[in-house]
Design an enzyme around this catalytic site. Structure first.
Site: not given
Length: 962
Positions: A402, A703, A707
């Site tokens: 990310d 997070d 995801d």
């Protein structure tokens, strides 16, 4: 086992509901408050509260005055929560319990001792020892006849206690790590102040704030919120999500918030919750075996079978030799006690060959190394949830990371804005920004910022203003405050009709509010700039007037978005629309017809050390790819700053990636370094393609709840500990506690360390295996006797199994590890270099021992009745010192300098020191038990020299290319 447990849970929940429905015919008015509860000032007891939520009993809930009525009976406020007075909290705990589940009782040390005693080969040796004691005492008397038997018993006990101690310490360590996994904090309102609180401290009456991805921490009731969808599959096994609202207000512990946000009133905690009751009926299983443990168990089985073959042949040869000897003297029908003991010794040697041959230390080394790494990684801010992740991370070839919070600091501030078509530098303007914007636009902005938000502005218990919410939300809220807005006043001025929380697929969030003047409705939306701007057909100009959004204005705003993005700013667009013709809360918020108020550019600085970590990964053969929901220009700017995007790499947007066919993907994926505006399924598809088509070992960071698919698909799922939701953490293998990319690199370093440490140990152990097998087998075949006795072989087994695992499996990682290429998915565990070292060292040791057997007596002038005992003691001593120095050589499989950093690993030094110390004790003082005799100083020097010569030979072997 997990599927079985889920089925048990599902059935138990359904039976429980059916039972409650059956007894629901009992009138709620039959309820009487227990005296002790009434005396404490409460009007409802824990059991009644539990039955309301567990049975979803709407009648009972109405009887008690609904959610507000229950809050009153619990002496709690539905707005301010509980009082923080210590006496009241303590009293509440006594009456209603604490929010902890009963844990299974810890297994004591003696249980591990008992388990270690179950080893079949040790049991056979135990029988040998018992028979040896009986026969020995019967023929030679006490204590002389007991020496052999007691020697074996002492050796067995030593093996058992060392193994049990090691297993017991690991169980304590895993229990500590398990407690770390369960540390969860939630947002709670107490005394009117919103604060973070451990789930263990929750009590009935607490007001808890839940958002997407949160786990419901206890049983309770919905107070207020929007679009709340709950995933109850962990409790009921049903995949269909459940809508929770004022009509269906029941929230169950252990379930997860799939969508929306809300406030809940806690009613039941701990073992009184349905989850607690069901968990009490289940026993939790430990970690499954890791892939490497499974592989090494297979190796151990094969070697064990080879050892069993050698043992049977050795025993047959020894017995045949003895029988032929007796046949030649004509005494084959006459057997003495000594001959019976000799026969028993042959059997013990055969069994001990199996003990030495079976490398049970292989799985032990994996467990020790993983446990050691887990503990150390915890100190390095990485919590390992699944053991296998440690070893798998060492083989990682790709990291899909990310951007926000992992590569960047996640401390966001609005530094630029384009409000009413005017670009301004917010960072330098400060509070004067308000004077440069038309008053009507300021009012619109404040209305949008404070009503269309998942964050909150509160006054903490110290009287200071505090911003709560995601970093993006707090940055926007800070802008609203700088414009002179007052959060609480603004929220009270408007009635919220509908909320659509931020969704990573739509890339925006929205709210519909009722204006005080005339009850008109207005929708506000904010989100990804180009997406929200595409939904606009009007704009607020520099005079504060609403004008049509023409081509020139669109071009100007798009250019502004790109300029902000090229400066590595995250851009958001804020827009509104007045709704005509009515609106129902069941309808979706309109997706077009909005008026653009402004665009903001949010700065999220790159974390210190990220560029260096990315470069380290590149040198280590690990490709780092950025997958983000941000604008492509923002993503490219950050990726360049981090060193991820190179000249030969590609940056692509999710929608473009989605349109590619398989043939195009085959050419494209290896070059992708940045994926912007990606959806959760784009991330999942990329990971799946990398793993299946390109055979990469993929680590993925995440997070959010969305995801979870990618985290499940990856070889290693890495969840962010600070910004991550509980759903993301539960889907992950490792939780990065500081959300830092540099910590991910540390995890990779530890993973490689685990893998290589186990390789070192395997190299060391297989060398001992080969030599011990060949020496005893060849000696038995050629001379009719074995130079290494059962007790001596058990000591060698201790050196190479438990002590060897402790020494080599706990080596800390070094910087050289990240200069090697990753092993990858198809790499051989036992490499050509390892075979070279094993066979070379084994040949040297075998030659030394064979020369001693053939020429030892003449070399050292050994004569008399004790000459064979002296020679066998010397052979045993040389053999052990060969293992001691080979253990040092095994610290490096390719490097010649094996002493580098040795003193930093105190475990290794202690193990080597302890091995030498006990070897001296065995030779010099335990002769009667170990079949040894004290050696001269010359023989000691010779033994050490023979062992030491193995080191230059090992160094020479490493120069041979393979």
């Amino acid at each position: 086992m997990r599927r079985t447990n889920q089925e048990k849970l599902r059935i138990a929940v359904l039976v429980s509901k059916a039972a409650f429905q059956f007894i629901s015919g009992v009138s709620p008015s039959d309820y009487t408050v227990p005296e002790e509860v009434k005396a404490a000032g409460y009007e409802i007891c824990a059991d009644e509260l539990g039955s309301i939520v567990e049975s979803h009993d709407v009648k009972k809930l109405k009887f008690h005055g609904g959610v507000e009525g229950l809050a009153g009976k619990l002496k709690a406020s539905s707005t301010d929560g509980l009082s923080t007075e210590a006496v009241q909290l303590s009293q509440r705990q006594e009456l209603f319990g604490i929010n902890k589940f009963a844990e299974s009782e810890m297994r004591g040390f003696w249980v591990f001792v008992w388990e270690a005693l179950q080893d079949m080969t040790l049991m056979i040796l135990g029988v040998c020892a018992f028979v040896s004691l009986i026969v020995g005492i019967a023929t030679e008397g006490w204590p002389k006849g007991s020496h052999d038997g007691l020697g074996i018993v002492a050796s067995i006990l030593l093996v058992v206690f060392v193994t049990a101690t090691s297993d017991y310490r690991q169980s304590l360590q895993f229990r500590d790590l398990d407690k770390e996994k369960k540390k969860i904090t939630v947002q709670v309102t107490r005394n009117g102040f919103r604060q973070k609180l451990s789930i263990y401290d929750l009590l009935p009456g607490d007001i808890v704030h839940l958002a997407i991805g949160d786990q419901v921490p206890a049983d309770g009731l919905f107070l207020s919120g929007f679009s709340v969808v709950i995933d109850e599959s962990s409790l009921t096994g049903e995949s269909e999500p459940v809508m929770v609202n004022t009509q269906n207000p029941f929230l169950m512990s252990g379930t997860k918030v799939q969508d929306g946000s809300c406030k809940m009133l806690i009613t039941t905690v701990g073992m009184r919750t349905q989850w607690g009751k069901l968990m009490a009926t289940l026993t939790e299983g430990g970690d499954d075996e890791t892939p490497l443990q499974v592989k090494l168990n297979g190796v151990a089985t094969i070697i064990g079978k080879i050892g069993l073959f050698f043992a049977v042949v050795t025993f047959a040869v020894l017995v045949q030799g003895m029988f032929m000897r007796k046949l030649s003297t004509g005494t084959h029908w006459i057997w003495s006690g000594d001959e019976a003991l000799e026969l028993l010794e042959y059997f013990a040697i055969a069994v001990t060959i199996v003990v030495v041959a079976v490398p049970e230390g292989l799985p032990l080394a994996v467990t020790l190394s993983l446990a050691f790494a887990m503990k150390k990684m915890m100190n390095d801010k990485a919590l390992v949830r699944h053991l296998a992740a440690c070893e798998t991370m060492g083989s990682a070839t790709t990291i899909c990371s990310d951007k926000t919070g992992t590569l960047t600091t996640n401390h966001m501030t609005v530094v630029k804005s384009c409000i009413c078509m005017n670009v301004q530098d917010v960072a330098n303007k400060g509070s004067s920004l308000q004077s440069d914007i038309p008053e009507s636009a300021v009012k619109l902005l404040i209305q949008s910022i404070f009503n269309n938000t998942g964050g909150e502005v509160v006054v903490n218990k110290h009287g200071k203003t505090e911003l709560l919410g995601t970093p993006t939300e707090t940055a926007i809220l800070e802008l609203g405050l700088s414009l002179g807005g007052k959060f609480q006043e603004e929220r009270k001025s408007y009635k919220v009709i509908k909320v659509e929380p931020f969704n990573s697929t739509k890339k925006r969030m929205g709210v519909v509010i009722e204006l005080p003047e005339g009850g008109r409705l207005r929708a506000h939306t904010k989100g990804a700039s180009e997406i929200v701007l595409a939904a606009c057909d009007k704009v607020v100009n520099s005079s504060g007037e609403v004008v049509p959004l023409d081509e020139e204005s669109i071009k100007y705003l798009n250019t502004t978005i790109n300029e902000f993005a090229n400066e590595a700013l995250r851009t958001l667009c804020l827009a509104y629309m007045d709704i005509e013709g009515g609106f129902s809360p069941d309808e979706a918020i309109p997706s077009s017809g909005f008026t653009c108020v402004g665009i903001v550019g949010i700065k999220d600085p790159v974390r210190p050390g990220v560029k260096e970590s990315v470069e380290l990964c590149r040198r280590a053969g690990i490709t780092v790819r950025m997958v983000t929901g941000d604008n492509i220009n923002t993503a490219k700017a950050i990726a360049r700053e981090c060193g991820i995007l190179t000249d030969d790499g590609i940056a692509i947007e999710g929608p473009v990636f989605r349109e590619k066919n398989q043939e195009e993907l085959l050419e494209l994926i290896p070059k992708i370094q940045v994926m912007a505006r990606s959806s959760p399924m784009d991330k999942h598809t990329l990971v799946k393609q990398l793993r299946t088509t390109f055979d990469e070992v993929v680590a993925v960071t995440g997070d959010g709840t969305n995801d979870a698919p990618a985290l499940h698909e990856a070889d290693i799922g890495l969840a962010m500990g600070i910004a991550g939701t509980e759903v993301a953490k539960e889907s992950a293998d490792v939780i990065i506690l500081d959300d830092n990319f540099s910590t991910i690199v540390t995890v990779a370093r530890w993973g490689r360390s685990v893998y290589i440490n186990i390789q070192k140990f395997v190299q060391f152990q297989l060398t001992v295996n080969v030599v011990a097998l060949v020496v005893n087998f060849s000696s038995a075949c050629l001379t009719g006797s074995a130079p290494l006795t059962a007790v001596q072989l058990l000591w060698v087994n201790m050196i190479m199994d438990t002590l060897g695992a402790l020494a080599l499996a706990t080596e800390p990682p070094n910087d050289e590890l990240m200069k090697r290429l990753p092993v990858g998915r198809r790499g051989n565990f036992i490499t050509n270099a390892m075979w070279r070292n094993i066979l070379g060292q084994a040949v040297y040791q075998f030659i030394v021992i064979w020369i001693l057997q053939a020429k030892g007596k003449s070399m050292f002038g050994l004569e008399g009745p004790d000459s064979t005992l002296m020679l066998n003691t010397l052979i045993f001593n040389c053999f052990v010192f060969c293992q001691v120095f080979n253990e040092i050589s095994s610290r490096e499989m390719e490097e010649i300098d094996v002493f580098k950093g040795m003193l930093d690993n105190y475990v290794f030094v202690v193990v080597i020191g302890a091995t030498v110390f006990f070897q001296i004790i065995i030779i010099e003082f335990l002769g009667t038990f170990a079949s040894t005799t004290p050696l001269t100083i010359v023989q000691w020097i010779f033994s050490i020299l023979v062992g030491f010569l193995g080191m230059p030979i090992a160094a020479g072997l490493k120069t041979i290319p393979v």
